[in-house]
Design a protein around this motif. Structure first.
Motif, PDB file in Angstrom:
ATOM      1  N   GLY A 171       0.756  -1.359  -0.195  1.00 40.87           N
ATOM      2  CA  GLY A 171       0.141  -0.085  -0.061  1.00 40.87           C
ATOM      3  C   GLY A 171       0.709   1.438   0.109  1.00 40.87           C
ATOM      4  N   VAL A 172       2.050   1.345   0.727  1.00 46.35           N
ATOM      5  CA  VAL A 172       2.785   2.613   0.727  1.00 46.35           C
ATOM      6  C   VAL A 172       3.243   2.749  -0.651  1.00 46.35           C
ATOM      7  N   LEU A 198       0.469  11.028   8.188  1.00 43.74           N
ATOM      8  CA  LEU A 198       1.047  11.735   6.901  1.00 43.74           C
ATOM      9  C   LEU A 198       1.638  10.252   6.146  1.00 43.74           C
ATOM     10  N   GLY A 199       1.099  10.168   4.963  1.00 50.09           N
ATOM     11  CA  GLY A 199       1.649   9.187   4.049  1.00 50.09           C
ATOM     12  C   GLY A 199       2.352   9.705   2.975  1.00 50.09           C
ATOM     13  N   PRO A 200       2.498   8.704   1.974  1.00 51.87           N
ATOM     14  CA  PRO A 200       3.517   9.433   0.659  1.00 51.87           C
ATOM     15  C   PRO A 200       2.760  10.703   0.075  1.00 51.87           C
ATOM     16  N   CYS A 241       2.209  18.325   7.862  1.00 50.07           N
ATOM     17  CA  CYS A 241       1.964  18.261   9.332  1.00 50.07           C
ATOM     18  C   CYS A 241       2.079  16.450   9.237  1.00 50.07           C
ATOM     19  N   ILE A 242       2.586  15.992  10.452  1.00 47.02           N
ATOM     20  CA  ILE A 242       2.846  14.603  10.427  1.00 47.02           C
ATOM     21  C   ILE A 242       1.378  13.867  11.000  1.00 47.02           C
ATOM     22  N   ARG A 243       0.966  14.527  12.001  1.00 45.40           N
ATOM     23  CA  ARG A 243      -0.273  13.773  12.670  1.00 45.40           C
ATOM     24  C   ARG A 243      -1.510  15.061  12.453  1.00 45.40           C
ATOM     25  N   ILE A 244      -2.897  14.578  12.300  1.00 46.92           N
ATOM     26  CA  ILE A 244      -3.949  15.366  12.379  1.00 46.92           C
ATOM     27  C   ILE A 244      -5.043  14.629  13.197  1.00 46.92           C
ATOM     28  N   PRO A 245      -5.529  15.018  14.116  1.00 49.27           N
ATOM     29  CA  PRO A 245      -6.907  14.496  14.839  1.00 49.27           C
ATOM     30  C   PRO A 245      -7.985  14.393  13.762  1.00 49.27           C
ATOM     31  N   ILE A 246      -8.503  13.031  13.970  1.00 44.97           N
ATOM     32  CA  ILE A 246      -9.658  12.942  13.169  1.00 44.97           C
ATOM     33  C   ILE A 246     -10.920  14.018  13.513  1.00 44.97           C
ATOM     34  N   ALA A 269      -8.082   6.170   4.575  1.00 49.31           N
ATOM     35  CA  ALA A 269      -7.250   7.137   4.500  1.00 49.31           C
ATOM     36  C   ALA A 269      -7.841   8.205   3.781  1.00 49.31           C
ATOM     37  N   VAL A 270      -7.204   9.555   3.330  1.00 48.11           N
ATOM     38  CA  VAL A 270      -7.801  10.407   2.460  1.00 48.11           C
ATOM     39  C   VAL A 270      -6.744  10.974   1.673  1.00 48.11           C
TER      40      VAL A 270
END
Length: 160
Positions: A33-34, A66-68, A75-80, A129-130
């Motif tokens: 997937g990555v 954060l993905g590819p 930003c590495i992390r975003i709260p839902i 994912a988004v």
């Protein structure tokens, strides 16, 4: 080797059809997937004009990670539930934002971003994912962009 050459003079609907077909060919048979997200981010960057960021945030342990992507560091992390990406992840609905500065709780990862399109990727009735697209101009994205990326999300949901 793949060499996709999008024709920017085509109507958006046809350009997105070609993008989805290219994504299908590029990810067919690849189980990582990555790797697929990395190639898809690059493919979106090639096919969609006037972007300053294109990529993925993955749902990991109840938050977006954060993905590819292609673009400036993000930003590495975003709260839902927070920001445009978090809103798409929590609602399961596409977010088409003409002016990110008018979006309540917008998270500014790149000051150059003026408009944003975020499409949830849903597998087995769950957002996994988004897809996040940012542009340096206001009102860059239209309904045709949203529909094209929604089709892409449907097509690749089982491959990321």
């Amino acid at each position: 080797m793949f060499d996709f050459a999008p024709d920017e003079t085509l109507p958006a609907e046809e350009r997105y059809r070609q993008l989805v077909d290219a994504a299908d060919a590029l990810t067919a048979g690849e189980g990582d997937g990555v790797a697929n997200m990395a190639n898809l981010a690059a493919l979106m960057w090639e096919f969609i004009p006037d972007l300053n960021w294109a990529g993925f945030y993955r749902v990991v342990d109840g938050e977006l990670v954060l993905g590819p992507f292609v673009g400036r560091p993000a930003c590495i992390r975003i709260p839902i539930g927070q920001g445009v990406c978090g809103a798409a992840a929590s609602s399961g609905e596409t977010q088409l934002v003409e002016d990110v500065h008018a979006f309540p709780g917008h998270i500014a990862c790149d000051a150059a971003s003026q408009s944003e399109l975020v499409v949830p990727v849903v597998r087995d009735d769950t957002v996994v994912a988004v897809i996040d697209l940012d542009a340096p101009t206001k009102a860059r994205f239209a309904r045709a962009d949203a529909e094209g990326i929604e089709e892409l999300a449907r097509r690749i949901a089982g491959r990321i």
